[in-house]
Design a protein around this motif. Structure first.
Motif, PDB file in Angstrom:
ATOM      1  N   VAL A 163     -17.302 -15.673  42.927  1.00 49.30           N
ATOM      2  CA  VAL A 163     -18.094 -14.484  42.621  1.00 49.30           C
ATOM      3  C   VAL A 163     -17.074 -13.373  42.468  1.00 49.30           C
ATOM      4  O   VAL A 163     -16.202 -13.204  43.327  1.00 49.30           O
ATOM      5  N   THR A 164     -17.136 -12.638  41.364  1.00 52.68           N
ATOM      6  CA  THR A 164     -16.163 -11.584  41.113  1.00 52.68           C
ATOM      7  C   THR A 164     -16.841 -10.391  40.463  1.00 52.68           C
ATOM      8  O   THR A 164     -17.893 -10.528  39.852  1.00 52.68           O
ATOM      9  N   ALA A 165     -16.218  -9.244  40.609  1.00 50.88           N
ATOM     10  CA  ALA A 165     -16.719  -8.033  39.950  1.00 50.88           C
ATOM     11  C   ALA A 165     -16.283  -8.041  38.500  1.00 50.88           C
ATOM     12  O   ALA A 165     -15.173  -8.472  38.174  1.00 50.88           O
ATOM     13  N   LEU A 166     -17.162  -7.586  37.631  1.00 57.04           N
ATOM     14  CA  LEU A 166     -16.828  -7.410  36.214  1.00 57.04           C
ATOM     15  C   LEU A 166     -16.379  -5.976  35.999  1.00 57.04           C
ATOM     16  O   LEU A 166     -16.957  -5.043  36.542  1.00 57.04           O
ATOM     17  N   GLU A 167     -15.373  -5.812  35.193  1.00 62.70           N
ATOM     18  CA  GLU A 167     -14.904  -4.502  34.775  1.00 62.70           C
ATOM     19  C   GLU A 167     -15.446  -4.224  33.376  1.00 62.70           C
ATOM     20  O   GLU A 167     -15.719  -5.161  32.621  1.00 62.70           O
ATOM     21  N   PRO A 168     -15.574  -2.976  32.980  1.00 56.65           N
ATOM     22  CA  PRO A 168     -15.966  -2.702  31.590  1.00 56.65           C
ATOM     23  C   PRO A 168     -14.940  -3.308  30.629  1.00 56.65           C
ATOM     24  O   PRO A 168     -13.738  -3.186  30.846  1.00 56.65           O
ATOM     25  N   GLY A 169     -15.428  -3.998  29.632  1.00 55.41           N
ATOM     26  CA  GLY A 169     -14.533  -4.632  28.674  1.00 55.41           C
ATOM     27  C   GLY A 169     -15.262  -5.646  27.824  1.00 55.41           C
ATOM     28  O   GLY A 169     -16.494  -5.635  27.715  1.00 55.41           O
ATOM     29  N   THR A 170     -14.493  -6.558  27.258  1.00 56.13           N
ATOM     30  CA  THR A 170     -15.023  -7.542  26.324  1.00 56.13           C
ATOM     31  C   THR A 170     -15.125  -8.915  26.977  1.00 56.13           C
ATOM     32  O   THR A 170     -14.139  -9.442  27.485  1.00 56.13           O
ATOM     33  N   VAL A 171     -16.313  -9.472  26.955  1.00 48.32           N
ATOM     34  CA  VAL A 171     -16.551 -10.857  27.360  1.00 48.32           C
ATOM     35  C   VAL A 171     -16.507 -11.680  26.085  1.00 48.32           C
ATOM     36  O   VAL A 171     -17.104 -11.305  25.072  1.00 48.32           O
ATOM     37  N   ARG A 172     -15.784 -12.784  26.115  1.00 50.26           N
ATOM     38  CA  ARG A 172     -15.734 -13.684  24.965  1.00 50.26           C
ATOM     39  C   ARG A 172     -16.199 -15.065  25.422  1.00 50.26           C
ATOM     40  O   ARG A 172     -15.795 -15.534  26.483  1.00 50.26           O
ATOM     41  N   TYR A 173     -17.047 -15.687  24.611  1.00 50.55           N
ATOM     42  CA  TYR A 173     -17.477 -17.054  24.910  1.00 50.55           C
ATOM     43  C   TYR A 173     -17.478 -17.862  23.619  1.00 50.55           C
ATOM     44  O   TYR A 173     -17.679 -17.344  22.531  1.00 50.55           O
ATOM     45  N   HIS A 174     -17.211 -19.153  23.761  1.00 53.17           N
ATOM     46  CA  HIS A 174     -17.065 -20.063  22.621  1.00 53.17           C
ATOM     47  C   HIS A 174     -18.236 -21.035  22.617  1.00 53.17           C
ATOM     48  O   HIS A 174     -18.444 -21.773  23.574  1.00 53.17           O
ATOM     49  N   THR A 175     -18.997 -20.987  21.542  1.00 51.04           N
ATOM     50  CA  THR A 175     -20.122 -21.891  21.402  1.00 51.04           C
ATOM     51  C   THR A 175     -20.303 -22.259  19.937  1.00 51.04           C
ATOM     52  O   THR A 175     -20.048 -21.434  19.059  1.00 51.04           O
ATOM     53  N   GLU A 176     -20.682 -23.483  19.695  1.00 49.56           N
ATOM     54  CA  GLU A 176     -20.907 -23.992  18.342  1.00 49.56           C
ATOM     55  C   GLU A 176     -19.709 -23.731  17.433  1.00 49.56           C
ATOM     56  O   GLU A 176     -19.850 -23.355  16.274  1.00 49.56           O
ATOM     57  N   GLY A 177     -18.503 -23.903  17.983  1.00 44.49           N
ATOM     58  CA  GLY A 177     -17.280 -23.771  17.196  1.00 44.49           C
ATOM     59  C   GLY A 177     -16.880 -22.348  16.850  1.00 44.49           C
ATOM     60  O   GLY A 177     -15.999 -22.131  16.028  1.00 44.49           O
ATOM     61  N   GLN A 178     -17.507 -21.353  17.485  1.00 42.10           N
ATOM     62  CA  GLN A 178     -17.223 -19.961  17.138  1.00 42.10           C
ATOM     63  C   GLN A 178     -17.131 -19.120  18.410  1.00 42.10           C
ATOM     64  O   GLN A 178     -17.884 -19.309  19.354  1.00 42.10           O
ATOM     65  N   TRP A 179     -16.207 -18.145  18.393  1.00 37.47           N
ATOM     66  CA  TRP A 179     -16.081 -17.188  19.487  1.00 37.47           C
ATOM     67  C   TRP A 179     -17.036 -16.020  19.250  1.00 37.47           C
ATOM     68  O   TRP A 179     -17.162 -15.533  18.136  1.00 37.47           O
ATOM     69  N   HIS A 180     -17.692 -15.593  20.311  1.00 37.94           N
ATOM     70  CA  HIS A 180     -18.598 -14.456  20.281  1.00 37.94           C
ATOM     71  C   HIS A 180     -18.092 -13.416  21.269  1.00 37.94           C
ATOM     72  O   HIS A 180     -17.544 -13.768  22.312  1.00 37.94           O
ATOM     73  N   GLN A 181     -18.304 -12.131  20.949  1.00 36.94           N
ATOM     74  CA  GLN A 181     -17.869 -11.046  21.817  1.00 36.94           C
ATOM     75  C   GLN A 181     -19.067 -10.230  22.277  1.00 36.94           C
ATOM     76  O   GLN A 181     -20.001  -9.996  21.499  1.00 36.94           O
ATOM     77  N   VAL A 182     -18.989  -9.782  23.529  1.00 38.97           N
ATOM     78  CA  VAL A 182     -20.002  -8.914  24.112  1.00 38.97           C
ATOM     79  C   VAL A 182     -19.263  -7.841  24.902  1.00 38.97           C
ATOM     80  O   VAL A 182     -18.395  -8.152  25.709  1.00 38.97           O
ATOM     81  N   ILE A 183     -19.603  -6.587  24.652  1.00 32.86           N
ATOM     82  CA  ILE A 183     -19.000  -5.487  25.394  1.00 32.86           C
ATOM     83  C   ILE A 183     -19.901  -5.217  26.598  1.00 32.86           C
ATOM     84  O   ILE A 183     -21.089  -4.944  26.438  1.00 32.86           O
ATOM     85  N   SER A 238     -16.196 -22.398  26.759  1.00 34.15           N
ATOM     86  CA  SER A 238     -15.163 -21.502  27.276  1.00 34.15           C
ATOM     87  C   SER A 238     -15.725 -20.102  27.443  1.00 34.15           C
ATOM     88  O   SER A 238     -16.536 -19.649  26.634  1.00 34.15           O
ATOM     89  N   LEU A 239     -15.238 -19.418  28.464  1.00 30.52           N
ATOM     90  CA  LEU A 239     -15.663 -18.050  28.750  1.00 30.52           C
ATOM     91  C   LEU A 239     -14.444 -17.271  29.224  1.00 30.52           C
ATOM     92  O   LEU A 239     -13.667 -17.772  30.034  1.00 30.52           O
ATOM     93  N   ILE A 240     -14.272 -16.071  28.700  1.00 32.91           N
ATOM     94  CA  ILE A 240     -13.221 -15.159  29.161  1.00 32.91           C
ATOM     95  C   ILE A 240     -13.908 -13.850  29.497  1.00 32.91           C
ATOM     96  O   ILE A 240     -14.637 -13.292  28.668  1.00 32.91           O
ATOM     97  N   MET A 241     -13.681 -13.359  30.720  1.00 36.26           N
ATOM     98  CA  MET A 241     -14.372 -12.141  31.157  1.00 36.26           C
ATOM     99  C   MET A 241     -13.407 -11.192  31.851  1.00 36.26           C
ATOM    100  O   MET A 241     -12.448 -11.624  32.486  1.00 36.26           O
ATOM    101  N   GLU A 255     -23.604  -5.239  24.893  1.00 36.96           N
ATOM    102  CA  GLU A 255     -23.898  -5.025  23.473  1.00 36.96           C
ATOM    103  C   GLU A 255     -22.841  -5.707  22.612  1.00 36.96           C
ATOM    104  O   GLU A 255     -21.712  -5.904  23.035  1.00 36.96           O
ATOM    105  N   ARG A 256     -23.246  -6.060  21.413  1.00 41.22           N
ATOM    106  CA  ARG A 256     -22.319  -6.668  20.461  1.00 41.22           C
ATOM    107  C   ARG A 256     -21.496  -5.560  19.803  1.00 41.22           C
ATOM    108  O   ARG A 256     -21.995  -4.443  19.636  1.00 41.22           O
ATOM    109  N   PRO A 257     -20.257  -5.849  19.419  1.00 46.74           N
ATOM    110  CA  PRO A 257     -19.408  -4.817  18.803  1.00 46.74           C
ATOM    111  C   PRO A 257     -20.057  -4.142  17.599  1.00 46.74           C
ATOM    112  O   PRO A 257     -19.915  -2.940  17.414  1.00 46.74           O
ATOM    113  N   GLU A 258     -20.784  -4.884  16.782  1.00 49.29           N
ATOM    114  CA  GLU A 258     -21.396  -4.297  15.587  1.00 49.29           C
ATOM    115  C   GLU A 258     -22.563  -3.359  15.921  1.00 49.29           C
ATOM    116  O   GLU A 258     -23.007  -2.591  15.071  1.00 49.29           O
TER     117      GLU A 258
END
Length: 133
Positions: free
Chosen positions: A43-63, A23-26, A84-87
């Motif tokens: 094909v779409t433009a990305l806006e500044p924000g948080t991309v979330r993707y689900h892999t290996e049973g866990q959600w990851h965030q990328v700004i 899964s991917l949310i952008m 970049e990662r939130p941390e």
């Protein structure tokens, strides 16, 4: 088991992420796009924000800052100016960038400078939002 697809997140400096996800949310111009395997090509433009993707049973965030995304049924490629990662975000630095961008927007500027300042403000706001969570 859910069907996976290949995801790549690329910046000018590096390949930020490459791997399988289910899964991917952008952030896009007209809201958030959700993507799963078999998605219709776009094909779409990305806006500044948080991309979330689900892999290996866990959600990851990328700004991410602005960029674009290509989605096909078996892969998605996100190309962003920064990622970049939130941390990894320095909250004080992001706050200073927000204040600088707001001040620049209050000044008389050319159209190009205005759009640059708006982009800087959007990126700073996305970074601050990520650190608030």
């Amino acid at each position: 088991m859910a069907k996976n697809f290949q995801l790549e997140i690329i910046t000018p400096e590096k390949l930020f992420f490459k791997g399988e996800t289910d899964s991917l949310i952008m952030p896009a111009l007209d809201g958030e796009y959700g993507v799963q395997a078999g998605h219709e090509p776009i094909v779409t433009a990305l806006e500044p924000g948080t991309v979330r993707y689900h892999t290996e049973g866990q959600w990851h965030q990328v700004i991410v800052s602005q960029g674009f995304a290509e989605v096909m049924p078996d892969y998605a490629i996100l190309v962003a100016s920064t990622a970049e990662r939130p941390e990894e975000i320095d909250k004080a630095r992001a706050q200073r960038a927000k204040e600088r961008a707001e001040e620049q927007l209050r000044q008389k500027q050319s159209v190009q400078e205005y759009h640059h300042s708006k982009a800087a403000l959007a990126r700073a706001m996305a970074r601050l939002k990520a650190t608030a969570k």
